[in-house]
Design an enzyme around this catalytic site. Sequence first.
Site, PDB file in Angstrom:
ATOM      1  N   LYS A 122       1.123  -1.063  -0.160  1.00 22.28           N
ATOM      2  CA  LYS A 122       0.512  -0.017  -0.006  1.00 22.28           C
ATOM      3  C   LYS A 122       1.132   1.458  -0.213  1.00 22.28           C
ATOM      4  O   LYS A 122       1.060   2.090  -0.709  1.00 22.28           O
ATOM      5  CB  LYS A 122      -0.985   0.033   1.282  1.00 22.28           C
ATOM      6  CG  LYS A 122      -2.167  -0.655   1.017  1.00 22.28           C
ATOM      7  CD  LYS A 122      -2.314  -0.582   2.703  1.00 22.28           C
ATOM      8  CE  LYS A 122      -2.185  -0.693   3.952  1.00 22.28           C
ATOM      9  NZ  LYS A 122      -1.432  -2.304   4.319  1.00 22.28           N
TER      10      LYS A 122
ATOM     11  N   ARG B 299      -9.730   0.352   9.126  1.00 24.93           N
ATOM     12  CA  ARG B 299      -9.808  -0.704   9.050  1.00 24.93           C
ATOM     13  C   ARG B 299     -10.755  -1.769   9.985  1.00 24.93           C
ATOM     14  O   ARG B 299     -10.803  -2.916  10.179  1.00 24.93           O
ATOM     15  CB  ARG B 299      -8.335  -1.007  10.438  1.00 24.93           C
ATOM     16  CG  ARG B 299      -7.143  -0.555   9.605  1.00 24.93           C
ATOM     17  CD  ARG B 299      -5.887  -1.508  10.109  1.00 24.93           C
ATOM     18  NE  ARG B 299      -4.540  -0.913   9.709  1.00 24.93           N
ATOM     19  CZ  ARG B 299      -3.581  -1.029  10.081  1.00 24.93           C
ATOM     20  NH1 ARG B 299      -3.738  -2.224  10.266  1.00 24.93           N
ATOM     21  NH2 ARG B 299      -2.962  -0.142   9.229  1.00 24.93           N
TER      22      ARG B 299
ATOM     23  N   ARG C 168      11.542  -7.531   5.697  1.00 25.92           N
ATOM     24  CA  ARG C 168      12.035  -6.255   5.566  1.00 25.92           C
ATOM     25  C   ARG C 168      13.075  -5.985   6.531  1.00 25.92           C
ATOM     26  O   ARG C 168      13.321  -6.968   7.883  1.00 25.92           O
ATOM     27  CB  ARG C 168      10.551  -5.958   5.853  1.00 25.92           C
ATOM     28  CG  ARG C 168      10.091  -4.233   5.885  1.00 25.92           C
ATOM     29  CD  ARG C 168       8.484  -5.277   5.845  1.00 25.92           C
ATOM     30  NE  ARG C 168       7.583  -4.506   7.568  1.00 25.92           N
ATOM     31  CZ  ARG C 168       6.627  -3.936   6.909  1.00 25.92           C
ATOM     32  NH1 ARG C 168       6.122  -3.470   6.520  1.00 25.92           N
ATOM     33  NH2 ARG C 168       5.843  -4.088   8.338  1.00 25.92           N
TER      34      ARG C 168
ATOM     35  N   ARG D 142      11.514  -5.900  12.536  1.00 30.12           N
ATOM     36  CA  ARG D 142      10.763  -4.973  13.634  1.00 30.12           C
ATOM     37  C   ARG D 142      10.239  -6.387  14.440  1.00 30.12           C
ATOM     38  O   ARG D 142       9.980  -7.522  13.579  1.00 30.12           O
ATOM     39  CB  ARG D 142       9.584  -4.414  12.717  1.00 30.12           C
ATOM     40  CG  ARG D 142      10.196  -3.113  12.642  1.00 30.12           C
ATOM     41  CD  ARG D 142       8.978  -2.572  11.281  1.00 30.12           C
ATOM     42  NE  ARG D 142       6.987  -3.392  12.080  1.00 30.12           N
ATOM     43  CZ  ARG D 142       5.645  -1.819  11.024  1.00 30.12           C
ATOM     44  NH1 ARG D 142       6.437  -1.279  10.600  1.00 30.12           N
ATOM     45  NH2 ARG D 142       4.836  -2.574  11.211  1.00 30.12           N
TER      46      ARG D 142
ATOM     47  N   ARG E 120      -0.991 -10.789  12.925  1.00 31.78           N
ATOM     48  CA  ARG E 120      -1.253  -9.261  12.193  1.00 31.78           C
ATOM     49  C   ARG E 120      -2.379 -10.117  10.785  1.00 31.78           C
ATOM     50  O   ARG E 120      -2.713  -8.856  10.538  1.00 31.78           O
ATOM     51  CB  ARG E 120      -0.055  -7.987  12.161  1.00 31.78           C
ATOM     52  CG  ARG E 120       0.718  -7.971  13.096  1.00 31.78           C
ATOM     53  CD  ARG E 120       1.933  -7.646  13.065  1.00 31.78           C
ATOM     54  NE  ARG E 120       1.884  -6.472  11.657  1.00 31.78           N
ATOM     55  CZ  ARG E 120       3.140  -6.296  10.739  1.00 31.78           C
ATOM     56  NH1 ARG E 120       4.008  -7.813  11.004  1.00 31.78           N
ATOM     57  NH2 ARG E 120       3.265  -5.511   9.868  1.00 31.78           N
TER      58      ARG E 120
HETATM   59  P1  ADP Z   1       0.402  -2.386   9.658  1.00 31.52           P
HETATM   60  O1  ADP Z   1      -0.547  -2.428   8.274  1.00 31.52           O
HETATM   61  O2  ADP Z   1       1.980  -3.117   9.391  1.00 31.52           O
HETATM   62  O3  ADP Z   1       0.239  -2.786  11.188  1.00 31.52           O
HETATM   63  P2  ADP Z   1       1.025   0.724   9.982  1.00 31.52           P
HETATM   64  O4  ADP Z   1       2.364   0.904   9.288  1.00 31.52           O
HETATM   65  O5  ADP Z   1      -0.375   0.335   8.801  1.00 31.52           O
HETATM   66  O6  ADP Z   1       1.467  -0.946  10.158  1.00 31.52           O
HETATM   67  O7  ADP Z   1       0.188   0.533  11.444  1.00 31.52           O
HETATM   68  C1  ADP Z   1       1.189   0.265  12.336  1.00 31.52           C
HETATM   69  C2  ADP Z   1      -0.352   0.456  13.498  1.00 31.52           C
HETATM   70  O8  ADP Z   1      -0.500   1.664  13.820  1.00 31.52           O
HETATM   71  C3  ADP Z   1      -0.332  -0.960  13.540  1.00 31.52           C
HETATM   72  O9  ADP Z   1      -0.370  -1.559  13.737  1.00 31.52           O
HETATM   73  C4  ADP Z   1      -1.770   0.867  14.658  1.00 31.52           C
HETATM   74  O10 ADP Z   1      -1.473  -0.236  15.891  1.00 31.52           O
HETATM   75  C5  ADP Z   1      -1.964   1.464  14.549  1.00 31.52           C
HETATM   76  N1  ADP Z   1      -3.176   1.662  13.295  1.00 31.52           N
HETATM   77  C6  ADP Z   1      -2.933   2.273  12.272  1.00 31.52           C
HETATM   78  N2  ADP Z   1      -3.749   2.982  11.115  1.00 31.52           N
HETATM   79  C7  ADP Z   1      -4.546   2.174  12.285  1.00 31.52           C
HETATM   80  C8  ADP Z   1      -6.094   2.439  12.465  1.00 31.52           C
HETATM   81  N3  ADP Z   1      -6.731   2.701  11.196  1.00 31.52           N
HETATM   82  N4  ADP Z   1      -6.803   2.051  13.538  1.00 31.52           N
HETATM   83  C9  ADP Z   1      -6.240   1.287  14.260  1.00 31.52           C
HETATM   84  N5  ADP Z   1      -4.897   1.224  14.814  1.00 31.52           N
HETATM   85  C10 ADP Z   1      -4.087   1.454  13.426  1.00 31.52           C
END
Ligand code: ADP
Length: 212
Positions: A14, A89, A123, A156, A167
Amino acid sequence: MKNIILIGAQGAGKGTYAQILKNDLNIPHISTGDMFREAIKAETPVGIEAKNYIDQGQLVPDTVTIKLVDERLARDDCKDGFMLDGFPRTLAQAEALDKITDITHVIILDVREDVVLQRLGGRIQCRNCGFIFHKTNLPPKVEGVCDKCSGELYTREDDQPEAIKKRLAIFYEQSGPLVDFYDKKGIVHHADANNPVPREVADDILKLIRTE
Ligand code: ADP
Ligand code: ZN
């Protein structure tokens, strides 16, 4: 107006496609993950609240996340459109977003699980500047050292195989109702994100957006 949502599993790419498309479309790329990481670095109230959830691989509560996005979308640079990455989400987030603005396109990035595991498993990220490398797809010039800033590269905690599976499970569970919600509005499109060439996936997305 192009108010776009990108939905895809971790490792679908994305962020990578959004980085390419923001120049083609001239609209901002809004990543809630990036916004939270910046807030944590700057130690803002949102950052302090979000940190514990993020460190544990959990979602940040909807109220905090929705407020963050609401304020971001109100800014001037979003008036011709935006690309949301990582939001919504949950169904509650999608319903809240529906009250803030009209979404014109939802792009689902289809990617196989084995492809995701390969991408995320390799990664490695710079501890200092955050740049993301990949052991085989985008290796650093010197092992363990960032090309950009000479910072230390690390894997990470949430990119360990078991954490990745957890996840992904959360994503598959949450994304079903989300996709149904937008399917009913007839604005869902699919792109093949198994393709290893980001520019080609970005071009596929452009076609989906421009044919309407
Ligand atoms: P990934 O999709 O690889 O988990 P992101 O960088 O998109 O990584 O998000 C990192 C963290 O930020 C998520 O694991 C979550 O804790 C938080 N986060 C991001 N977007 C949202 C969202 N829309 N709602 C709730 N938590 C979020
Ligand atoms: Zn670096």
